[in-house]
Design an enzyme around this catalytic site. Structure first.
Site, PDB file in Angstrom:
ATOM      1  N   THR A 171     -63.076   3.566  -8.809  1.00 22.14           N
ATOM      2  CA  THR A 171     -63.837   2.718  -7.780  1.00 22.14           C
ATOM      3  C   THR A 171     -63.528   1.084  -8.530  1.00 22.14           C
ATOM      4  O   THR A 171     -63.705   1.192  -9.719  1.00 22.14           O
ATOM      5  CB  THR A 171     -65.238   2.895  -7.272  1.00 22.14           C
ATOM      6  OG1 THR A 171     -65.152   4.386  -7.041  1.00 22.14           O
ATOM      7  CG2 THR A 171     -65.606   2.032  -6.343  1.00 22.14           C
ATOM      8  N   ARG A 199     -66.293  12.939   3.540  1.00 24.46           N
ATOM      9  CA  ARG A 199     -67.105  12.674   2.562  1.00 24.46           C
ATOM     10  C   ARG A 199     -67.256  11.237   2.216  1.00 24.46           C
ATOM     11  O   ARG A 199     -66.241  10.526   1.839  1.00 24.46           O
ATOM     12  CB  ARG A 199     -67.075  13.196   1.214  1.00 24.46           C
ATOM     13  CG  ARG A 199     -67.780  12.840  -0.097  1.00 24.46           C
ATOM     14  CD  ARG A 199     -67.495  11.822  -0.782  1.00 24.46           C
ATOM     15  NE  ARG A 199     -68.203  11.452  -1.911  1.00 24.46           N
ATOM     16  CZ  ARG A 199     -67.862  10.442  -2.754  1.00 24.46           C
ATOM     17  NH1 ARG A 199     -67.022   9.608  -2.774  1.00 24.46           N
ATOM     18  NH2 ARG A 199     -69.132  10.282  -3.691  1.00 24.46           N
ATOM     19  N   VAL A 200     -68.281  10.320   2.500  1.00 27.38           N
ATOM     20  CA  VAL A 200     -68.250   8.838   2.322  1.00 27.38           C
ATOM     21  C   VAL A 200     -69.414   8.668   1.086  1.00 27.38           C
ATOM     22  O   VAL A 200     -70.222   9.148   1.049  1.00 27.38           O
ATOM     23  CB  VAL A 200     -68.621   8.241   3.347  1.00 27.38           C
ATOM     24  CG1 VAL A 200     -68.866   6.728   3.208  1.00 27.38           C
ATOM     25  CG2 VAL A 200     -67.873   8.282   4.859  1.00 27.38           C
ATOM     26  N   GLY A 201     -68.763   7.810   0.023  1.00 24.82           N
ATOM     27  CA  GLY A 201     -69.696   7.529  -1.151  1.00 24.82           C
ATOM     28  C   GLY A 201     -70.217   6.247  -0.898  1.00 24.82           C
ATOM     29  O   GLY A 201     -70.408   5.525  -0.036  1.00 24.82           O
ATOM     30  N   ASP A 202     -71.030   5.910  -2.171  1.00 24.41           N
ATOM     31  CA  ASP A 202     -71.636   4.740  -2.180  1.00 24.41           C
ATOM     32  C   ASP A 202     -70.940   3.333  -1.944  1.00 24.41           C
ATOM     33  O   ASP A 202     -71.588   2.544  -1.560  1.00 24.41           O
ATOM     34  CB  ASP A 202     -72.528   4.701  -3.578  1.00 24.41           C
ATOM     35  CG  ASP A 202     -71.631   4.413  -4.866  1.00 24.41           C
ATOM     36  OD1 ASP A 202     -70.579   5.442  -4.567  1.00 24.41           O
ATOM     37  OD2 ASP A 202     -71.903   3.789  -5.555  1.00 24.41           O
ATOM     38  N   GLY A 223     -68.580   5.186 -10.274  1.00 23.35           N
ATOM     39  CA  GLY A 223     -69.091   6.657 -10.603  1.00 23.35           C
ATOM     40  C   GLY A 223     -69.425   7.279  -9.469  1.00 23.35           C
ATOM     41  O   GLY A 223     -68.952   7.415  -8.393  1.00 23.35           O
ATOM     42  N   GLY A 225     -71.148   8.512  -6.724  1.00 26.43           N
ATOM     43  CA  GLY A 225     -71.607   7.618  -5.700  1.00 26.43           C
ATOM     44  C   GLY A 225     -72.929   8.262  -4.991  1.00 26.43           C
ATOM     45  O   GLY A 225     -73.741   7.726  -4.408  1.00 26.43           O
TER      46      GLY A 225
HETATM   47  N1  GLY Z   1     -68.220   5.428  -6.440  1.00 25.59           N
HETATM   48  C1  GLY Z   1     -67.565   5.987  -5.488  1.00 25.59           C
HETATM   49  C2  GLY Z   1     -67.627   7.173  -5.257  1.00 25.59           C
HETATM   50  O1  GLY Z   1     -68.539   7.950  -5.376  1.00 25.59           O
HETATM   51  O2  GLY Z   1     -67.040   7.462  -3.950  1.00 25.59           O
END
Ligand code: GLY
Length: 315
Positions: A171, A199-202, A223, A225
């Protein structure tokens, strides 16, 4: 003037700094710096060359925030577009929305004239297939088994993660302060490798992986998310800045918030912080992670160790 980022932002920071030196905006600097990382096929955590989801599709998340207006734009779960950061910016600027996902985000990107490309490089495809083999998984597999597979692959010891080579996990984060005192923050990612589709992360979640307020400061995460989502890490950092703590103390407190979260899939958590006076700091649960920055005097990108904040739940 200042621009800082996760260590993989090295390829983009000089471009961002050139924008700032010409009197350009923090937003332009952030977008340009991140676009360079998105186009780097050697970075398997962002854009072109990113590692795919469990079904072998590269699926991208990104967000951008203008610290002066506190306008934000984000996209999640997007396929086939090389520059999600620019799509996120167009969401911020052209729609009465802050966050688009999946097909709607792709429709919007096409309407804006963004070109569709194949993001899965041969190298990333080989890494994906190798990961499946190491996890004892043979593609194609039935949809019914995805739930079980995602957990198995996520706990492989040598999957691409922050544990690998002591780097801050994939990221890209870029934070910039322009000559006029505006702060901006951007994040872009291909997300958790071998993730469950959708899945969507932070990185796409304002407040979790990205937050920016020109009055108090900016913060962004890389890291795991799910951790940053659970703890609203980027917004927490800025809240501490707002209460008068400096970047070092604000980041340390926000990172400490999640140090006792249990998580069987934990890899690492990292954040970068930039204050309106140009002071900056960065943090990681890894001992050897670094971050990068440039200021108005820098000839080259500077790299510094991050402050280590251990993840106590896994210790
Ligand atoms: N920090 C990126 C993710 O977890 O997708």
């Amino acid at each position: 003037m200042k621009i800082i980022g996760s260590s993989n932002a090295r390829v983009g920071l000089p471009l961002g700094m050139a924008v700032l030196r010409k009197g350009g905006s923090a937003l332009d600097a952030v977008e340009l710096a991140i676009r360079a990382v998105e186009s780097n096929p050697l970075d398997h955590t962002v854009g072109l060359g990113g590692l795919p989801n469990l079904l072998g599709t590269v699926e991208l998340d990104a967000s951008i925030m203008d610290g002066t207006t506190r306008a934000a734009g984000a996209i999640g779960g997007v396929h086939r577009f090389e520059h999600p950061i620019s799509i996120a910016r167009r969401v911020m600027q052209e729609l009465p929305h802050a966050f688009l996902v999946g097909e709607g985000a792709e429709r919007f990107a096409r309407e804006c004239g963004f070109e569709e490309v194949d993001l899965l490089t041969e190298e990333a495809l080989e890494m994906y297939a190798r990961g499946l083999r190491q996890g004892g998984v043979e593609a194609p597999f039935a949809d019914a088994v995805l739930r079980a597979l995602v957990g198995r692959l996520a706990t492989q010891p040598d999957r691409v993660s922050g544990k690998e080579a002591g780097k801050d996990a994939g990221t890209v984060n870029v934070l910039a302060l322009d000559q006029h005192g505006n702060l901006a923050a951007g994040v872009s990612t291909s997300g958790f490798a071998w993730k469950y589709p959708g899945r969507v992360g932070d990185s796409a979640v304002i407040g979790a992986g990205n937050y920016c307020d020109s009055r108090y400061g900016a913060a962004a995460c890389t890291g795991r998310g799910e951790m940053a989502i659970r703890a609203s890490t980027a917004h927490t950092v800025v809240t501490h800045l707002r209460s008068g703590a400096g970047p070092q103390e604000s980041g340390r407190r926000a990172m400490s918030d999640l140090s006792d979260f249990a998580d069987p899939y934990f890899s690492s958590m990292n954040c970068v912080v930039l204050a309106p006076d140009g002071n900056h700091a960065a943090f990681s649960t890894l001992e050897t992670a670094t971050y990068v920055y440039m200021d108005s005097q820098s000839k080259d990108v500077q790299e510094e160790p991050r402050t280590h904040v251990p993840w106590l739940a896994g210790a």
